[in-house]
Enzyme design. Structure first.
Site, PDB file in Angstrom:
ATOM      1  CE  LYS A  52     -17.115   0.624  -4.999  1.00 23.22           C
ATOM      2  NZ  LYS A  52     -15.771   0.846  -5.227  1.00 23.22           N
ATOM      3  CB  THR A  63     -14.984  -3.066  -5.183  1.00 21.77           C
ATOM      4  OG1 THR A  63     -14.293  -3.907  -4.626  1.00 21.77           O
ATOM      5  CG2 THR A  63     -16.536  -3.853  -5.512  1.00 21.77           C
ATOM      6  CE  LYS A  93     -15.425  -6.584  -2.635  1.00 16.18           C
ATOM      7  NZ  LYS A  93     -14.603  -6.414  -1.708  1.00 16.18           N
TER       8      LYS A  93
HETATM    9  P1  NAD Z   1      -8.870   4.916  -1.702  1.00 13.17           P
HETATM   10  O1  NAD Z   1      -9.550   5.956  -2.000  1.00 13.17           O
HETATM   11  O2  NAD Z   1      -7.906   4.784  -0.578  1.00 13.17           O
HETATM   12  O3  NAD Z   1      -7.864   4.701  -3.151  1.00 13.17           O
HETATM   13  C1  NAD Z   1      -8.097   4.963  -4.451  1.00 13.17           C
HETATM   14  C2  NAD Z   1      -6.885   5.878  -4.918  1.00 13.17           C
HETATM   15  O4  NAD Z   1      -7.200   6.007  -6.259  1.00 13.17           O
HETATM   16  C3  NAD Z   1      -6.725   7.159  -4.248  1.00 13.17           C
HETATM   17  O5  NAD Z   1      -5.585   7.353  -3.908  1.00 13.17           O
HETATM   18  C4  NAD Z   1      -7.038   8.079  -5.486  1.00 13.17           C
HETATM   19  O6  NAD Z   1      -6.042   9.240  -5.506  1.00 13.17           O
HETATM   20  C5  NAD Z   1      -6.540   7.222  -6.664  1.00 13.17           C
HETATM   21  N1  NAD Z   1      -7.182   7.688  -7.783  1.00 13.17           N
HETATM   22  C6  NAD Z   1      -8.179   8.015  -8.322  1.00 13.17           C
HETATM   23  N2  NAD Z   1      -8.487   8.350  -9.522  1.00 13.17           N
HETATM   24  C7  NAD Z   1      -7.381   8.297 -10.320  1.00 13.17           C
HETATM   25  C8  NAD Z   1      -6.792   8.481 -11.564  1.00 13.17           C
HETATM   26  N3  NAD Z   1      -7.297   8.722 -12.454  1.00 13.17           N
HETATM   27  N4  NAD Z   1      -5.053   8.062 -11.579  1.00 13.17           N
HETATM   28  C9  NAD Z   1      -4.564   7.838 -10.531  1.00 13.17           C
HETATM   29  N5  NAD Z   1      -5.082   7.699  -9.423  1.00 13.17           N
HETATM   30  C10 NAD Z   1      -6.164   7.757  -9.030  1.00 13.17           C
HETATM   31  O7  NAD Z   1      -9.643   3.500  -1.764  1.00 13.17           O
HETATM   32  P2  NAD Z   1      -9.226   2.168  -1.428  1.00 13.17           P
HETATM   33  O8  NAD Z   1      -9.948   2.058  -0.028  1.00 13.17           O
HETATM   34  O9  NAD Z   1      -7.841   2.002  -1.907  1.00 13.17           O
HETATM   35  O10 NAD Z   1     -10.243   1.160  -2.452  1.00 13.17           O
HETATM   36  C11 NAD Z   1      -9.767   0.815  -3.675  1.00 13.17           C
HETATM   37  C12 NAD Z   1     -10.591  -0.028  -4.244  1.00 13.17           C
HETATM   38  O11 NAD Z   1     -10.696  -1.307  -3.402  1.00 13.17           O
HETATM   39  C13 NAD Z   1     -12.324   0.388  -4.082  1.00 13.17           C
HETATM   40  O12 NAD Z   1     -12.771   0.232  -5.509  1.00 13.17           O
HETATM   41  C14 NAD Z   1     -12.720  -0.230  -3.074  1.00 13.17           C
HETATM   42  O13 NAD Z   1     -14.150  -0.267  -2.931  1.00 13.17           O
HETATM   43  C15 NAD Z   1     -11.989  -1.535  -3.165  1.00 13.17           C
HETATM   44  N6  NAD Z   1     -12.039  -2.078  -1.761  1.00 13.17           N
HETATM   45  C16 NAD Z   1     -11.601  -1.454  -0.575  1.00 13.17           C
HETATM   46  C17 NAD Z   1     -11.571  -2.205   0.476  1.00 13.17           C
HETATM   47  C18 NAD Z   1     -11.148  -1.346   1.852  1.00 13.17           C
HETATM   48  O14 NAD Z   1     -11.320  -2.001   2.851  1.00 13.17           O
HETATM   49  N7  NAD Z   1     -10.718  -0.080   1.681  1.00 13.17           N
HETATM   50  C19 NAD Z   1     -11.764  -3.542   0.716  1.00 13.17           C
HETATM   51  C20 NAD Z   1     -12.226  -4.404  -0.567  1.00 13.17           C
HETATM   52  C21 NAD Z   1     -12.208  -3.717  -1.564  1.00 13.17           C
END
Ligand code: NAD
Length: 296
Positions: free
Chosen positions: A245, A93, A170
């Site tokens: 966010k 997102t 979204k």
């Molecule tokens: P998260 O923090 O658990 O996962 C993100 C991952 O990206 C982390 O493991 C981090 O180490 C990795 N990362 C960051 N920079 C990196 C790089 N340069 N190379 C490789 N890996 C890298 O977050 P999440 O909950 O998995 O959310 C991910 C996305 O999905 C976000 O944009 C969030 O807004 C969206 N989202 C989350 C949810 C939810 O319920 N968690 C729901 C809908 C959307």
């Protein structure tokens, strides 16, 4: 079987990548966090030594990262190295501007790359159960190619329009959700002051013009709706930090596009205060307790 690179194996990306493995695809992943890599490895993902290593030979690349700056940085690194004709899908997102910039960067490569913004709703439960909804933006051809892959990780895959349209859908959707959760919470708090039971308000509103998704699925008071985080001490669910966010992204977009969203602005302010008072890890429906604590 398709060769898929998956960058970002966190709370969402990890289970999504695992579902692609289950569907029979060859998935090579990378995450900066060793713990996320270990979990993905145990789910059958081949772990690469870097983002560049992960995308070698991939026909499709999926990114699932925290925010726009991470997506732009990873796409800048990988685009010159991905295979000619590869499809790159960002499921994070992010702000609409970054999404459009990422599409532009892919187009500039002039190597027949395709790109799609494809943010999701459905949370970690949806990622694990492959029941996510994907809202996608990009060329129809890119959508048609992505759809069979995305449908292995979700239940609905919607083409919303051109570049950035998935992100636009979204944040508009989640602005509705944030505003309506506050509205539902205010109604329950007012009912309490008026001596009206939670059950009575629910029985009326759930079958009347006050009915909405927040009330019917995430009702902020306990014991009325089985899927409410309120039944579970406001354990998320959908964390207040993620709601904030998305609301902030809606307000950035409103500013740059010139849209007037006064209730979106107010919801952003209320969720900012709720988060700042130590509740960023709570479910967003816990905002009712914050509202109840406010003095008129
Ligand atoms: P998260 O923090 O658990 O996962 C993100 C991952 O990206 C982390 O493991 C981090 O180490 C990795 N990362 C960051 N920079 C990196 C790089 N340069 N190379 C490789 N890996 C890298 O977050 P999440 O909950 O998995 O959310 C991910 C996305 O999905 C976000 O944009 C969030 O807004 C969206 N989202 C989350 C949810 C939810 O319920 N968690 C729901 C809908 C959307």
């Amino acid at each position: 079987m398709t060769s898929i690179a998956f960058i970002g194996l966190g709370n969402m990306g990890g289970p999504m990548a695992a579902n692609l493995v289950k569907a029979g695809h060859r998935v090579t992943g990378f995450d900066l966090s060793p713990a996320s890599c270990d979990q993905a490895k145990s789910d059958g993902v081949n772990i690469a030594s870097s983002t560049l290593d992960a995308v070698q030979n991939a026909e499709i690349v999926v990114t699932m990262l925290p925010a726009g700056k991470h997506v732009l940085s990873v796409w800048t690194d990988i685009l010159p190295s991905v295979k000619e004709g590869a499809l790159i899908i960002d499921c994070s997102t992010v702000d609409v501007e970054s999404a459009r910039k990422a599409h532009g960067m892919a187009g500039e490569q002039a190597r027949n790359l395709m790109s799609l913004d494809a943010p999701v709703s459905g949370g970690v439960g949806g990622a694990k159960g492959a029941t996510l909804t994907f809202m996608t933006g990009g060329a129809r051809q890119a959508f048609d190619r992505a759809e069979p892959i995305l449908s292995k990780m979700g239940r609905r895959v919607v083409h919303c329009g051109e570049a950035g349209a998935g992100q636009a859908a979204k944040i508009c959707n989640n602005m509705i959700l944030g505003i309506s959760m506050i509205g539902v919470s205010e109604a329950f708090v007012l009912a309490e002051k008026l001596g009206l039971s939670h059950q009575a308000l629910f029985d009326v509103a759930s079958t009347s013009s006050g009915q909405c998704w927040a009330l019917m699925n995430h009702c902020p008071v306990p014991d009325l709706v089985p899927t409410s985080a309120a039944n579970n001490g406001y354990k998320p669910g959908f964390a207040a930090a993620l709601m904030l966010k998305d609301l902030k992204l809606s307000q950035e977009a409103a500013l740059t596009s010139g849209a007037s969203t006064p209730l979106g602005a107010e919801a952003t302010q209320l969720f900012s205060l709720f988060n700042a008072s130590g509740h960023e890890g709570d479910d967003y429906s816990g905002i009712i307790n914050f509202i109840r604590g406010q003095k008129s």
